[in-house]
Motif scaffolding. Structure first.
Motif, PDB file in Angstrom:
ATOM      1  N   CYS A  97       0.829  -1.202   0.000  1.00  0.00           N
ATOM      2  CA  CYS A  97       0.000   0.000   0.000  1.00  0.00           C
ATOM      3  C   CYS A  97       0.868   1.260   0.000  1.00  0.00           C
ATOM      4  CB  CYS A  97      -0.890   0.007   1.248  1.00  0.00           C
ATOM      5  SG  CYS A  97       0.073   0.084   2.774  1.00  0.00           S
ATOM      6  N   ASP A  98       0.243   2.405  -0.192  1.00  0.00           N
ATOM      7  CA  ASP A  98       0.959   3.683  -0.153  1.00  0.00           C
ATOM      8  C   ASP A  98       0.904   4.336   1.222  1.00  0.00           C
ATOM      9  OD1 ASP A  98       1.773   3.653  -2.813  1.00  0.00           O
ATOM     10  OD2 ASP A  98      -0.130   4.514  -3.491  1.00  0.00           O
ATOM     11  N   CYS A  99       0.117   3.751   2.143  1.00  0.00           N
ATOM     12  CA  CYS A  99      -0.059   4.402   3.442  1.00  0.00           C
ATOM     13  C   CYS A  99       0.842   3.831   4.530  1.00  0.00           C
ATOM     14  CB  CYS A  99      -1.521   4.378   3.884  1.00  0.00           C
ATOM     15  SG  CYS A  99      -2.311   2.754   3.957  1.00  0.00           S
ATOM     16  N   ARG A 100       1.506   2.711   4.265  1.00  0.00           N
ATOM     17  CA  ARG A 100       2.367   2.125   5.302  1.00  0.00           C
ATOM     18  C   ARG A 100       3.705   2.863   5.339  1.00  0.00           C
ATOM     19  NH1 ARG A 100       3.303  -1.962   8.665  1.00  0.00           N
ATOM     20  NH2 ARG A 100       5.380  -2.878   8.729  1.00  0.00           N
ATOM     21  N   LYS A 101       4.024   3.409   6.519  1.00  0.00           N
ATOM     22  CA  LYS A 101       5.328   4.040   6.671  1.00  0.00           C
ATOM     23  C   LYS A 101       6.401   2.990   6.422  1.00  0.00           C
ATOM     24  CE  LYS A 101       4.095   5.481  10.848  1.00  0.00           C
ATOM     25  NZ  LYS A 101       4.153   6.124  12.182  1.00  0.00           N
ATOM     26  N   PRO A 102       7.445   3.262   5.677  1.00  0.00           N
ATOM     27  CA  PRO A 102       8.066   4.548   5.385  1.00  0.00           C
ATOM     28  C   PRO A 102       7.504   5.327   4.194  1.00  0.00           C
ATOM     29  CG  PRO A 102       9.454   2.811   4.502  1.00  0.00           C
ATOM     30  CD  PRO A 102       8.287   2.137   5.203  1.00  0.00           C
ATOM     31  N   LYS A 103       6.470   4.816   3.534  1.00  0.00           N
ATOM     32  CA  LYS A 103       5.857   5.620   2.471  1.00  0.00           C
ATOM     33  C   LYS A 103       5.082   6.777   3.114  1.00  0.00           C
ATOM     34  CE  LYS A 103       5.693   1.967  -0.950  1.00  0.00           C
ATOM     35  NZ  LYS A 103       4.843   1.119  -1.790  1.00  0.00           N
ATOM     36  N   PRO A 104       4.937   7.895   2.411  1.00  0.00           N
ATOM     37  CA  PRO A 104       4.353   9.096   3.020  1.00  0.00           C
ATOM     38  C   PRO A 104       2.838   9.200   2.952  1.00  0.00           C
ATOM     39  CG  PRO A 104       5.192   9.635   0.856  1.00  0.00           C
ATOM     40  CD  PRO A 104       5.535   8.183   1.103  1.00  0.00           C
ATOM     41  N   GLY A 105       2.142   8.143   2.543  1.00  0.00           N
ATOM     42  CA  GLY A 105       0.698   8.233   2.317  1.00  0.00           C
ATOM     43  C   GLY A 105      -0.110   8.788   3.477  1.00  0.00           C
ATOM     44  N   LEU A 106       0.149   8.313   4.710  1.00  0.00           N
ATOM     45  CA  LEU A 106      -0.607   8.811   5.870  1.00  0.00           C
ATOM     46  C   LEU A 106      -0.384  10.311   6.055  1.00  0.00           C
ATOM     47  CD1 LEU A 106      -0.093   6.051   8.613  1.00  0.00           C
ATOM     48  CD2 LEU A 106      -2.154   6.509   7.283  1.00  0.00           C
ATOM     49  N   ASP A 130       9.269   5.955  10.570  1.00  0.00           N
ATOM     50  CA  ASP A 130       8.455   7.119  10.931  1.00  0.00           C
ATOM     51  C   ASP A 130       9.047   8.383  10.310  1.00  0.00           C
ATOM     52  OD1 ASP A 130       6.846   5.544  12.645  1.00  0.00           O
ATOM     53  OD2 ASP A 130       8.159   5.937  14.357  1.00  0.00           O
ATOM     54  N   LEU A 131      10.368   8.513  10.463  1.00  0.00           N
ATOM     55  CA  LEU A 131      11.036   9.731  10.008  1.00  0.00           C
ATOM     56  C   LEU A 131      11.169   9.771   8.495  1.00  0.00           C
ATOM     57  CD1 LEU A 131      13.709  10.119  12.807  1.00  0.00           C
ATOM     58  CD2 LEU A 131      11.296  10.710  12.791  1.00  0.00           C
ATOM     59  N   GLN A 132      11.394   8.615   7.874  1.00  0.00           N
ATOM     60  CA  GLN A 132      11.462   8.568   6.409  1.00  0.00           C
ATOM     61  C   GLN A 132      10.130   8.992   5.798  1.00  0.00           C
ATOM     62  OE1 GLN A 132      12.757   4.460   6.102  1.00  0.00           O
ATOM     63  NE2 GLN A 132      14.780   5.104   5.374  1.00  0.00           N
ATOM     64  N   ALA A 133       9.028   8.508   6.360  1.00  0.00           N
ATOM     65  CA  ALA A 133       7.701   8.854   5.842  1.00  0.00           C
ATOM     66  C   ALA A 133       7.443  10.349   6.002  1.00  0.00           C
ATOM     67  CB  ALA A 133       6.619   8.047   6.572  1.00  0.00           C
ATOM     68  N   GLY A 134       7.741  10.882   7.188  1.00  0.00           N
ATOM     69  CA  GLY A 134       7.537  12.301   7.426  1.00  0.00           C
ATOM     70  C   GLY A 134       8.393  13.162   6.526  1.00  0.00           C
ATOM     71  N   ALA A 135       9.669  12.807   6.404  1.00  0.00           N
ATOM     72  CA  ALA A 135      10.585  13.595   5.569  1.00  0.00           C
ATOM     73  C   ALA A 135      10.165  13.542   4.099  1.00  0.00           C
ATOM     74  CB  ALA A 135      12.018  13.100   5.745  1.00  0.00           C
ATOM     75  N   ALA A 136       9.684  12.385   3.650  1.00  0.00           N
ATOM     76  CA  ALA A 136       9.232  12.262   2.253  1.00  0.00           C
ATOM     77  C   ALA A 136       8.045  13.178   1.970  1.00  0.00           C
ATOM     78  CB  ALA A 136       8.863  10.812   1.946  1.00  0.00           C
ATOM     79  N   ALA A 137       7.283  13.515   3.012  1.00  0.00           N
ATOM     80  CA  ALA A 137       6.134  14.417   2.852  1.00  0.00           C
ATOM     81  C   ALA A 137       6.515  15.871   3.126  1.00  0.00           C
ATOM     82  CB  ALA A 137       5.012  13.984   3.802  1.00  0.00           C
ATOM     83  N   GLY A 138       7.798  16.110   3.453  1.00  0.00           N
ATOM     84  CA  GLY A 138       8.262  17.470   3.685  1.00  0.00           C
ATOM     85  C   GLY A 138       8.329  17.874   5.146  1.00  0.00           C
ATOM     86  N   CYS A 139       7.979  16.964   6.044  1.00  0.00           N
ATOM     87  CA  CYS A 139       7.973  17.279   7.473  1.00  0.00           C
ATOM     88  C   CYS A 139       9.392  17.366   8.038  1.00  0.00           C
ATOM     89  CB  CYS A 139       7.208  16.211   8.258  1.00  0.00           C
ATOM     90  SG  CYS A 139       5.441  16.147   7.921  1.00  0.00           S
ATOM     91  N   GLU A 140       9.490  18.008   9.191  1.00  0.00           N
ATOM     92  CA  GLU A 140      10.746  18.143   9.926  1.00  0.00           C
ATOM     93  C   GLU A 140      10.856  16.934  10.858  1.00  0.00           C
ATOM     94  OE1 GLU A 140      11.202  20.802  13.677  1.00  0.00           O
ATOM     95  OE2 GLU A 140      11.450  22.084  11.914  1.00  0.00           O
TER      96      GLU A 140
END
Length: 191
Positions: A97-106, A130-140
């Motif tokens: 799926c696209d929503c499972r971290k490390p993917k940024p879907g969530l 957790d951090l890979q998913a957040g960073a992929a979405a632009g989060c700090e």
């Protein structure tokens, strides 16, 4: 809008290798609920992004997950805190799926739901994914040395962590960091 995105297991509650499968097993980490309350009192909206592959693996059902979150919300309310929403991936790791971290879907769902550009939105968790998913979405990205993050205690972060990852002892220390940074920025503007 001041938004922070948190992981759940190992960040807000005790991480279990055998999965948190019921509300009885859902136990908050010391000081974590109070940390969320401090964020709320400072005007922050707190949202959870959590992999819940125990659903896809058949270890617990949605009713059990809802009971865990009802307990979490009740315990947060008792200390004056709240989580605005819980976004979770119910899929097992092999479902692609696209929503499972490390993917940024969530994270992308959260940004869309709240109408927020995720650039510089702080996110905290206890694992690389957790951090890979957040960073992929632009989060700090902020790593907490609780749960699985304990493995990073006292050692340099492995190179696969996002380069701008900041490290904190626990959720309370992360909240201290955010609130102190916000206060410094406010003082700088006032001068």
């Amino acid at each position: 809008m001041k938004l922070v995105i948190l992981d759940r297991n190992g960040t807000l509650n005790v991480h279990r290798e055998d999965f948190v499968k019921s509300d009885v097993e859902w136990t908050p980490l010391p000081g974590a609920l109070e940390a969320v309350a401090r964020l709320n009192h400072a005007g922050w909206h707190v949202v959870i992004a959590s992999n819940q592959s125990g659903l896809g693996r058949g270890l617990f059902d949605v009713a059990s997950l809802n009971a865990m979150h009802a307990k979490m919300h009740k315990m947060l309310a008792a200390v004056g805190g709240r989580v605005d929403a819980v976004f979770y991936c119910p899929h097992s790791p092999d479902e692609g799926c696209d929503c499972r971290k490390p993917k940024p879907g969530l994270f992308l769902q959260i940004g869309e739901r709240y109408g927020v550009d995720l650039a510089h939105v702080p996110t905290a968790g206890d694992s690389l994914r957790d951090l890979q998913a957040g960073a992929a979405a632009g989060c700090e990205p902020h790593l907490l040395l609780t749960g699985m993050g304990q493995a990073c205690r006292g050692v340099p972060l492995p190179p696969d962590y996002p380069s701008n990852t900041q490290v904190h002892e626990d959720l309370a220390a992360f909240v201290d960091f955010l609130l102190e940074r916000e206060e410094r920025a406010t003082l700088k503007v006032a001068v």
